[in-house]
Design a protein around this motif. Sequence first.
Motif, PDB file in Angstrom:
ATOM      1  N   LEU A   1      10.147   7.806  -2.004  1.00 37.03           N
ATOM      2  CA  LEU A   1       9.043   8.158  -1.113  1.00 37.03           C
ATOM      3  C   LEU A   1       7.835   8.630  -1.901  1.00 37.03           C
ATOM      4  CD1 LEU A   1       7.991   8.386   1.738  1.00 37.03           C
ATOM      5  CD2 LEU A   1       8.998  10.666   1.884  1.00 37.03           C
ATOM      6  N   VAL A   2       8.079   9.373  -2.988  1.00 34.92           N
ATOM      7  CA  VAL A   2       6.971   9.852  -3.814  1.00 34.92           C
ATOM      8  C   VAL A   2       6.244   8.672  -4.455  1.00 34.92           C
ATOM      9  CG1 VAL A   2       6.365  11.201  -5.863  1.00 34.92           C
ATOM     10  CG2 VAL A   2       8.073  12.071  -4.266  1.00 34.92           C
ATOM     11  N   LEU A   3       7.006   7.698  -4.959  1.00 33.94           N
ATOM     12  CA  LEU A   3       6.393   6.524  -5.573  1.00 33.94           C
ATOM     13  C   LEU A   3       5.616   5.720  -4.527  1.00 33.94           C
ATOM     14  CD1 LEU A   3       5.957   4.733  -8.022  1.00 33.94           C
ATOM     15  CD2 LEU A   3       8.158   3.624  -7.540  1.00 33.94           C
ATOM     16  N   ALA A   4       6.194   5.561  -3.332  1.00 35.49           N
ATOM     17  CA  ALA A   4       5.497   4.837  -2.263  1.00 35.49           C
ATOM     18  C   ALA A   4       4.214   5.544  -1.874  1.00 35.49           C
ATOM     19  CB  ALA A   4       6.413   4.694  -1.044  1.00 35.49           C
ATOM     20  N   LEU A   5       4.243   6.873  -1.819  1.00 37.70           N
ATOM     21  CA  LEU A   5       3.039   7.636  -1.510  1.00 37.70           C
ATOM     22  C   LEU A   5       1.979   7.434  -2.587  1.00 37.70           C
ATOM     23  CD1 LEU A   5       4.549  11.020  -0.236  1.00 37.70           C
ATOM     24  CD2 LEU A   5       3.254   9.362   1.104  1.00 37.70           C
ATOM     25  N   GLY A   6       2.403   7.439  -3.849  1.00 35.77           N
ATOM     26  CA  GLY A   6       1.454   7.262  -4.943  1.00 35.77           C
ATOM     27  C   GLY A   6       0.780   5.907  -4.900  1.00 35.77           C
ATOM     28  N   VAL A   7       1.579   4.857  -4.650  1.00 43.41           N
ATOM     29  CA  VAL A   7       1.007   3.507  -4.583  1.00 43.41           C
ATOM     30  C   VAL A   7       0.090   3.385  -3.369  1.00 43.41           C
ATOM     31  CG1 VAL A   7       1.534   1.057  -4.345  1.00 43.41           C
ATOM     32  CG2 VAL A   7       2.968   2.504  -5.797  1.00 43.41           C
ATOM     33  N   SER A   8       0.496   3.963  -2.244  1.00 48.18           N
ATOM     34  CA  SER A   8      -0.318   3.884  -1.034  1.00 48.18           C
ATOM     35  C   SER A   8      -1.643   4.611  -1.196  1.00 48.18           C
ATOM     36  CB  SER A   8       0.461   4.470   0.163  1.00 48.18           C
ATOM     37  OG  SER A   8       1.615   3.716   0.431  1.00 48.18           O
ATOM     38  N   VAL A   9      -1.616   5.756  -1.882  1.00 52.98           N
ATOM     39  CA  VAL A   9      -2.857   6.505  -2.118  1.00 52.98           C
ATOM     40  C   VAL A   9      -3.789   5.709  -3.024  1.00 52.98           C
ATOM     41  CG1 VAL A   9      -3.816   8.560  -3.215  1.00 52.98           C
ATOM     42  CG2 VAL A   9      -1.843   8.770  -1.698  1.00 52.98           C
ATOM     43  N   ALA A  10      -3.196   5.017  -4.012  1.00 53.03           N
ATOM     44  CA  ALA A  10      -4.023   4.229  -4.926  1.00 53.03           C
ATOM     45  C   ALA A  10      -4.665   3.038  -4.231  1.00 53.03           C
ATOM     46  CB  ALA A  10      -3.177   3.751  -6.110  1.00 53.03           C
ATOM     47  N   LEU A  11      -4.012   2.535  -3.188  1.00 51.75           N
ATOM     48  CA  LEU A  11      -4.548   1.413  -2.433  1.00 51.75           C
ATOM     49  C   LEU A  11      -5.221   1.919  -1.156  1.00 51.75           C
ATOM     50  CD1 LEU A  11      -1.447  -0.955  -2.723  1.00 51.75           C
ATOM     51  CD2 LEU A  11      -3.524  -1.021  -4.124  1.00 51.75           C
ATOM     52  N   GLU A  12      -5.969   1.069  -0.519  1.00 53.28           N
ATOM     53  CA  GLU A  12      -6.588   1.437   0.761  1.00 53.28           C
ATOM     54  C   GLU A  12      -5.509   1.504   1.837  1.00 53.28           C
ATOM     55  OE1 GLU A  12      -9.914  -0.252   3.936  1.00 53.28           O
ATOM     56  OE2 GLU A  12      -9.528  -1.291   2.043  1.00 53.28           O
ATOM     57  N   PRO A  13      -5.457   2.596   2.616  1.00 53.84           N
ATOM     58  CA  PRO A  13      -4.429   2.705   3.654  1.00 53.84           C
ATOM     59  C   PRO A  13      -4.506   1.557   4.652  1.00 53.84           C
ATOM     60  CG  PRO A  13      -5.508   4.824   3.307  1.00 53.84           C
ATOM     61  CD  PRO A  13      -6.300   3.804   2.524  1.00 53.84           C
ATOM     62  N   SER A  14      -3.422   0.808   4.737  1.00 57.13           N
ATOM     63  CA  SER A  14      -3.338  -0.304   5.687  1.00 57.13           C
ATOM     64  C   SER A  14      -1.886  -0.725   5.778  1.00 57.13           C
ATOM     65  CB  SER A  14      -4.201  -1.485   5.242  1.00 57.13           C
ATOM     66  OG  SER A  14      -3.661  -2.093   4.085  1.00 57.13           O
ATOM     67  N   LEU A  15      -1.583  -1.521   6.785  1.00 60.55           N
ATOM     68  CA  LEU A  15      -0.218  -1.987   6.962  1.00 60.55           C
ATOM     69  C   LEU A  15       0.216  -2.866   5.794  1.00 60.55           C
ATOM     70  CD1 LEU A  15       2.305  -2.248   8.720  1.00 60.55           C
ATOM     71  CD2 LEU A  15       1.185  -4.140   9.921  1.00 60.55           C
ATOM     72  N   THR A  16      -0.640  -3.783   5.365  1.00 60.39           N
ATOM     73  CA  THR A  16      -0.307  -4.679   4.259  1.00 60.39           C
ATOM     74  C   THR A  16      -0.045  -3.906   2.978  1.00 60.39           C
ATOM     75  OG1 THR A  16      -1.639  -6.461   5.228  1.00 60.39           O
ATOM     76  CG2 THR A  16      -1.112  -6.629   2.883  1.00 60.39           C
ATOM     77  N   ASN A  17      -0.914  -2.965   2.667  1.00 58.05           N
ATOM     78  CA  ASN A  17      -0.742  -2.173   1.441  1.00 58.05           C
ATOM     79  C   ASN A  17       0.501  -1.290   1.517  1.00 58.05           C
ATOM     80  OD1 ASN A  17      -3.010  -3.290   0.292  1.00 58.05           O
ATOM     81  ND2 ASN A  17      -4.370  -1.633   0.929  1.00 58.05           N
ATOM     82  N   ALA A  18       0.846  -0.840   2.719  1.00 57.23           N
ATOM     83  CA  ALA A  18       2.071  -0.047   2.873  1.00 57.23           C
ATOM     84  C   ALA A  18       3.295  -0.898   2.553  1.00 57.23           C
ATOM     85  CB  ALA A  18       2.163   0.502   4.289  1.00 57.23           C
ATOM     86  N   MET A  19       3.298  -2.147   3.013  1.00 59.43           N
ATOM     87  CA  MET A  19       4.430  -3.031   2.716  1.00 59.43           C
ATOM     88  C   MET A  19       4.509  -3.327   1.222  1.00 59.43           C
ATOM     89  SD  MET A  19       4.653  -5.682   5.957  1.00 59.43           S
ATOM     90  CE  MET A  19       2.937  -6.222   5.916  1.00 59.43           C
TER      91      MET A  19
END
Length: 299
Positions: A147-165
Amino acid sequence: MSQDTTTASRFEKRREDFDRVAYRFRQNPMSIAGLAIIVALLLIAVFAPWIAPYPQDAGYQREPAVHFDEKFQSPSLTHLFGTDQAGRDILSRVLFGTRLSLQIGAVVLAGAVAIGVPVGLVAGYMGGALGMTLMRITDIFLSVPPLVLALGVSVALEPSLTNAMIAIAIVWWPWYARLTYGEVISVKEETFVEASRGVGASSLRTVFYEILPNVLAPITVKMSLDMGYAILVASALGFLGLGAQPPIPEWGTMVSQGRGYLPAQWWYSTFPGLAIFVTVLGFNFLGDGLRDMFDVEVQ
């Protein structure tokens, strides 16, 4: 022995194997319950436009309708799950959210398997410096909580459904690499693999025709178990504002929006939260049943 007799014998053996594993699956009541839940979710996802009482409120492909004169109506016969701050029917949005959540899980696992399985196959079969390097890279990813890694990648990218996947797939592939690597190590010294090498089969043919079919069972079981967890992580990202953005009817986003109106409008967060719970539970039950059916252990 004739070729027809040999073919019939193989067919009979496969049927006996299928009957045996199917019997194991049927003996587990939770497996049947999980399968029933997943089938129901798939039917809801497919027929959501027809079974949702107010499909225009879901906004799945366009901006959802708003009915401010009906906002925050409690559950009733008109709106079984109540309405939200814009007067939109929560039941309709939860039903369309089923389609979205299953899509998220499928895309995430497809990406994770597409990366992790080839990495594990190459590392396990080739071994040596290449295999060691690939596994150390995998271990680096595994050392960070998912979850921490997913949060880090999501923060680095623009929040969106595609970037979350994308973020969740990046989190998930190392587990499939590690699982595949371990299975390949245990299989590649078997007699049938040695026989394939002995008749001059190429490494590519040996890997894809001899080794890969024999490691698919644990991968399939892990995918069934991970489907619910992938949906749960996607919902967590949506809850934190790093996944699907409003007005997309994603369950985690709906729970996040509804928490600001607790406890008065309790239905806003409760029903999407229950949808997450039932979905994760269903995939866990199904995964446990498949694990017993194939008699395998997964990490």
